[in-house]
Design an enzyme around this catalytic site. Structure first.
Site, mmCIF file in Angstrom:
data_model
loop_
_atom_site.group_PDB
_atom_site.id
_atom_site.type_symbol
_atom_site.label_atom_id
_atom_site.label_comp_id
_atom_site.label_asym_id
_atom_site.label_seq_id
_atom_site.Cartn_x
_atom_site.Cartn_y
_atom_site.Cartn_z
ATOM 1 N N ARG C 330 0.797 -1.216 0.000
ATOM 2 C CA ARG C 330 0.000 0.000 0.000
ATOM 3 C C ARG C 330 0.838 1.278 0.000
ATOM 4 O O ARG C 330 0.560 2.201 -0.759
ATOM 5 C CB ARG C 330 -0.906 0.010 1.234
ATOM 6 C CG ARG C 330 -1.982 -1.036 1.167
ATOM 7 C CD ARG C 330 -2.807 -1.083 2.433
ATOM 8 N NE ARG C 330 -3.876 -2.064 2.293
ATOM 9 C CZ ARG C 330 -4.741 -2.382 3.247
ATOM 10 N NH1 ARG C 330 -4.650 -1.803 4.420
ATOM 11 N NH2 ARG C 330 -5.684 -3.268 3.030
ATOM 12 N N GLU C 425 -6.953 -0.714 17.218
ATOM 13 C CA GLU C 425 -6.238 0.347 16.509
ATOM 14 C C GLU C 425 -5.771 1.445 17.456
ATOM 15 O O GLU C 425 -4.836 2.184 17.147
ATOM 16 C CB GLU C 425 -7.155 0.943 15.414
ATOM 17 C CG GLU C 425 -6.409 1.855 14.433
ATOM 18 C CD GLU C 425 -7.318 2.447 13.357
ATOM 19 O OE1 GLU C 425 -8.461 1.989 13.213
ATOM 20 O OE2 GLU C 425 -6.861 3.370 12.650
#
Lengths: 238, 248, 637
Positions: C330, C425
């Site tokens: 990515r 996260e």
């Protein structure tokens, strides 16, 4: 039995009651139609059929009682559902559109009311013989049987009565077109494979019933069935 | 494009509320419906007026937060689309649009277009799960599940819990929501164990919350942004019926 | 600030087992005497709340959404990794561990990552038992796919809705515990501060978003599962409500914040269409399996894509990275897109976009073949852009997607504040400087189902009850601070909307602390952000009252925290003088424009300590020790 009552009083349970009583009433409508269509076979056939029913005696009253109970249950449950459903919305929308729903499915209460008014009138008219021209009810045919044939033809020859019957039958048709297919859904018999089939079946059977029932007033209006010669009206009497 | 918006304003749960008209003169067809409301709100705020409260979060059609009745149809006219994915190009210059909150006794209005949908959570609490604790699960491949069944389960599991089914239903019934969860779990062997009890518990909770009964009009299916089929409602009826007479 | 990683001694493969064996346990009968607060109900929060309640603890769970089921984990499309090796293609716990630590560009803690790989298999078992409808093969067994350029097929998925299905599984487990009375759930509640007594986290202060009521909650331990801070950039793939407030408040109360500059930019998002843009929509990166990325060879080429002949197209990923081509990770794909757009070769009206072209794949497998693989994505793309991607190439552009940085935690997932945990996260621990596809779901659930329920017991067994009450002075003091802050926001009576500040901050962050960063830009941002913050507190306009649903007030509070946090991100980016993973410093690149990592100086987590408003935060370092892997340069050439 508590479990049963609790189960049947839930929204899904009430639908079972609607579906089952609806199915039974539908069966009655079908049988009733089969009996009535004998009018096209002539007075003798119809009056004979009527006599055989009368001869059932006490059994007839059991059947009538049962039918009434089913009818009351169907209407009563319907009223309960309708009230509950109206309350569930609360404040109405300023704008609400139907997306896929049919008019029939949204008008079950109004078509139900039409059918109910009709049933009351119909019972007064033919079964109780009160209200309109009570003397029709006393007619007999040459065999001395109750002259149902004449009574029906004489009734349907009058335009307002014929129109009332036709409109009511259309109401019943709309009611059944949703009710029949809906029954499969409510009882959980609907399957992806059969969905279009049940829908067609609902519409098809409804069409048969409605056309069959309407055929009688229409036939009387257009002179396809006429009063028999023994009827007092034929000889200009009364 | 120019639009006239009739938007429901309601200060709080007790307030009666009513429609308020706003004009927007410069709406880009590339905006999403919610972005159009953002523009209106920024405008209102700059003028010192309180912006219109509306629910939204992910804005990609999956969280199920947005809940707008747009011109009489939940999530607006596009099929299989949430309001956040609805774009203004769907509408014409000069259109008048009415925007209302979901309407149901079980979804009381909190403010403006925001409603309280915790009744859905309580329905899930009543039985919308498989009763397993963390740990001790057998290997995931221990029980093969026919692909077709797993796919049906997934079709039902796609429900985002937005409440469009309730909003569209003329009876404000939550049957499609309940049936989607029951169908998702019922089609998997892990969930089948509690199928009948689940159907009973969830339906009873739904009734308790004040949702209406299903009358099979199928507007729920038409309004569902995930296009969940009413076949699942039939299945729920079946499970409920079996549960009713199985005596367990 | 002491940074003790508490990684157990011993061989890597045995650390977790050994640690579990040595942890103190809480007597089952005593567990119900302890209360744990869990903030957030995404994958990490919901799974933790449910698991803790199952163990017997009383749990108070909070989320800002109107239902726990709507947390943004729900939007994850692609899948979840696990080392099951069902496809028999050579996967193993070790390989998953290695790929994750290498993919993270060697900026994560070995022991944490290894444990993550170890518990990954249990997650799949657990979720299947809960009724998560994973995709299956015709034989009835679970299907796997290769994802994000991995060399093995280890990704489990549920159509394009894996995050949703996993979250519903955890949510349902949570709802079950609510039903059983073990969890009290408080939706539409925003945590506005954490409360400490004698240095120990003992509770939180929340604002009820429906009524505006500010309230204190006492407990024996507090868990933050509040997600990432991607919305610092204003435009991101995060939900509109995602914010840094809970994590940032914890930081201000003394929790170390690690690697805030590590943000992941996802290469395949739908480009911005105008000023009205409120968020960005991700297109699954699986599209790069069949789509070819290109721009015109000449700058300012305004021709329609179909009119540009092949020899005038620059398939730049295939040209620069012949062995990985369109499937480079990515961060590499994102940077390459930015470079061609910076050269003026970007496509679309804004010039910020590149083509993702399916022409060749459609020629190869037919339109139906493509429809079968990506039908729903193509449909979504057409809905948003009104362009038919079967006929014209998609336009894509990178967008902020995930934040690897987060609250610093030790091996037990505890922050530098005793009794305060961070999971999912919200913490920094497992993804280093770059996260691999399908690993976020894995980490959230690993923390919530299989790590935290053990480690928190160890803490509670040792620390005992906190004895805190929500009427204690510690709570009422924090409550008044929260109220004072709200009052301030409501009385500014300025001219500018909170969103206008957020957008301006987002632009600074994107320009200076986005896909590529340089010292000069970062210094400017560090100067500009405090100015903007000052302007905010002078001239923000918040209408309405405190004691009601007030979305403007909510927004303003979150923007206020982003306005402080953005500066911390830039400081972190400035001090990290290397390029690694999602952090690309223009000064540190090879002649071919590839990232240059500096393991000698920067093989550490940078942990920031709050030193007071207006004061510069202090930087601490947790050195990362690699005993089991050799640090190599990632190469996709």
């Amino acid at each position: 039995m508590n479990w049963l009552l609790r189960g049947l009083r839930s929204s899904v349970g009430l639908k079972f009651v609607m579906a089952v009583t609806g199915l039974l009433l539908f069966g009655f409508v079908l049988a009733h139609l089969a009996g009535n269509l004998q009018i096209f076979a002539g007075a003798d056939q119809l009056n004979g059929y009527a006599k055989s029913l009368q001869d059932l005696g006490p059994l007839l009253w059991v059947a009538r009682g049962g039918l009434l109970a089913i009818f009351v249950l169907h209407v009563g449950t319907g009223v309960m559902l309708a009230r509950r459903n109206r309350a569930a919305r609360g404040t109405p929308y300023a704008v609400q559109k139907a997306i896929d729903s049919t008019h029939a499915s949204r008008a079950m209460v109004s078509t139900g009311v039409v059918v109910m008014i009709f049933v009351v009138y119909h019972l007064m008219h033919f079964t109780l013989g009160v209200g309109i021209r009570p003397e029709f009810h006393d007619w007999t045919d040459p065999q001395g049987r109750h002259d149902v044939y004449s009574m029906v033809v004489a009734g349907f020859q009058q335009l307002p009565i014929a129109l009332f019957y036709i409109v009511s039958m259309l109401g019943l048709g709309v009611h059944l077109s949703h009710g029949l297919a809906s029954m499969f859904q409510s009882l959980g018999w609907n399957q992806p494979k059969y969905r279009s089939f049940t829908r067609l079946l609902g519409i098809g059977i409804t069409a048969v019933i409605i056309l069959g029932n309407i055929s009688m007033p229409v036939a009387a209006q257009f002179g396809l069935i006429e009063l028999p010669e023994w009827n007092p009206l034929v000889n200009g009497g009364n | 494009m120019k639009l006239t918006l009739r938007i429901w304003r309601q200060k709080n749960a007790q307030d009666k509320g009513g429609l308020e008209t706003h004009q927007l003169d410069d709406v880009s067809p590339d905006m999403s419906f919610l972005e159009m409301l953002d523009v209106l709100n920024e405008d209102l705020l700059e003028k010192g007026t309180e912006p219109i409260a509306f629910d939204h979060d992910c804005r990609e059609g999956i969280c199920g937060t947005c809940s707008l009745m747009i011109d009489g149809v939940p999530h607006g006219p596009d099929r299989g689309t949430t309001a956040c994915q609805l774009h203004m190009r769907t509408f014409k210059d000069g259109d008048t649009l009415t925007i209302e909150p979901w309407r149901a006794k079980a979804f009381p209005v909190v403010k403006d277009l925001v409603v309280d949908r915790t009744s859905f959570d309580r329905i899930i609490q009543a039985g919308g799960y498989v009763s397993v604790n963390t740990g001790g699960a057998p290997d995931a491949n221990l029980i093969p599940i026919p692909k077709a069944e797993a796919d049906v389960a997934m079709d039902a599991a796609a429900c985002i819990g937005c409440g469009a089914c309730v909003a569209a239903c003329k009876n404000a019934s939550a049957m499609l929501f309940v049936a989607a969860k029951a169908g998702h779990l019922g089609h998997l062997p892990q969930g089948e164990v509690e199928k009948k009890a689940r159907a009973r518990a969830m339906v009873h909770q739904m009734d308790e919350e004040g949702f209406g009964a299903c009358t099979n009009t199928y507007d729920c299916e038409a309004a569902c942004p995930k296009e969940i089929s009413v076949e699942f409602i039939a299945e729920l009826h079946r499970d409920y019926r079996k549960g009713l007479f199985s005596g367990r | 600030m002491q940074l003790e990683s508490k990684v157990p001694a011993g061989p890597l493969t045995e650390k977790w087992d050994k640690h579990r064996a040595e942890m103190k346990l809480v007597n089952p009968a005593n567990k119900r005497k302890f209360r744990v607060i869990v903030v957030g109900t995404g994958l990490a929060g919901a799974s933790a709340s449910a698991s803790l309640a199952e163990l017997g603890y009383d749990v108070d769970a909070f989320c800002y959404q109107d239902s726990a089921r709507r947390a943004h984990s729900i939007a994850a499309q692609g899948g979840i990794n696990a080392a099951k090796n069902y496809p028999n293609d050579g996967d193993s716990v070790w390989r998953l561990f290695y790929d994750t630590i290498k993919g993270g560009d060697y900026r994560s803690r070995e022991a944490n990552v290894y444990r993550l790989a170890q518990v990954s298999n249990h997650i799949i078992d657990q979720c299947t038992a809960q009724g998560v409808p994973f995709a299956r093969e015709y034989g009835g067994l679970l299907d796997n796919r290769s994802f994000g350029g991995a060399q093995v097929s280890r990704t489990f998925y549920a159509r394009g809705q894996t995050g949703q299905q996993l979250l519903l599984g955890a949510y349902q487990a949570l709802m079950r515990q609510v039903h059983l009375g073990k969890v009290s759930i408080y939706p539409r509640s925003e945590m506005l501060d954490v409360v400490l007594e004698n240095g120990r986290a003992v509770g939180i202060v929340t604002r009820n978003l429906m009524t505006g009521e500010v309230r204190s909650w006492a407990a024996d331990a507090v868990v933050l599962a509040t997600g990432g801070y991607g919305n610092a950039f204003y435009l991101s793939t995060n939900a509109k409500g995602c914010n840094v407030t809970a994590a940032y408040r914890a930081y201000k109360r003394g929790a170390g914040f690690a690697n805030p500059c590590f943000t992941q930019i996802h290469p395949t998002c739908i480009p911005v269409s105008g000023d009205h843009q409120s968020k960005l929509t991700l297109m699954s990166e699986s599209l790069r399996n069949d789509g070819r990325v290109w721009v015109s060879k000449t700058t300012g080429d305004k021709r329609a894509p179909g009119d540009i002949p092949d020899d005038e197209r620059d398939y730049y990923l295939e040209r620069r990275y012949p062995s990985f081509g369109n499937l480079v990770p990515r961060d590499v794909a994102s940077r390459a897109a930015k470079q061609v757009c910076d050269e003026g070769r970007g496509v679309g009206s804004s010039g910020l976009g590149v083509y993702l072209d399916f022409r060749d794949s459609i020629n190869r497998v037919g339109e139906d073949g493509i429809r079968q693989r990506y039908g729903n994505l193509f449909h979504m793309y057409e809905k948003i852009t009104a362009e038919n991607p079967y006929q014209v190439p998609m336009r894509i552009y990178p967008a902020v997607h995930y934040t690897m940085g987060g609250v610093w935690v030790d091996y037990n997932l505890m922050t530098t504040i005793p009794g305060l945990y961070a999971i999912g996260e919200a913490n920094f621990s497992d993804h280093g400087a770059n996260r691999l596809g399908a690993s976020a779901l894995m980490q959230g659930l690993a923390d919530g189902y299989f790590v935290l329920p053990y480690t928190i017991g160890d803490y509670i067994a040792q620390a005992g009850p906190s004895g805190a009450k929500s009427t204690d002075a510690a709570f009422t003091d924090v409550e008044s601070e929260v109220n004072e802050r709200t009052r301030k926001l409501l009385t500014r009576k300025g001219k500018r909307t909170p969103d206008s500040f957020h957008k301006e901050l987002g632009k600074i962050m994107w320009d200076e602390c986005g896909m590529s960063r340089n010292a000069e830009g970062l210094k400017q941002a560090i100067q500009r952000i405090p100015e903007l913050r000052e302007e905010f507190w002078e001239s923000v306009r918040v209408t309405g009252a405190r004691e009601e649903l007030n979305q403007t007030l909510e927004k303003a509070g979150r923007v206020a925290d982003f306005l402080e946090f953005g500066e911390l991100m830039c400081r972190d980016a400035l001090q990290r003088e290397e390029s690694c993973g999602g952090h690309f410093r223009e000064e540190f690149q090879s002649e071919e424009g590839e990232a240059l990592r500096d393991d000698e100086k920067f093989a550490h987590a940078s942990v920031w300590e709050f030193k007071g408003d207006g004061a510069e935060p202090a930087l601490h370092k947790e050195e990362l020790e690699f005993e089991n892997v050799t640090l190599t340069t990632r190469s996709y050439k």
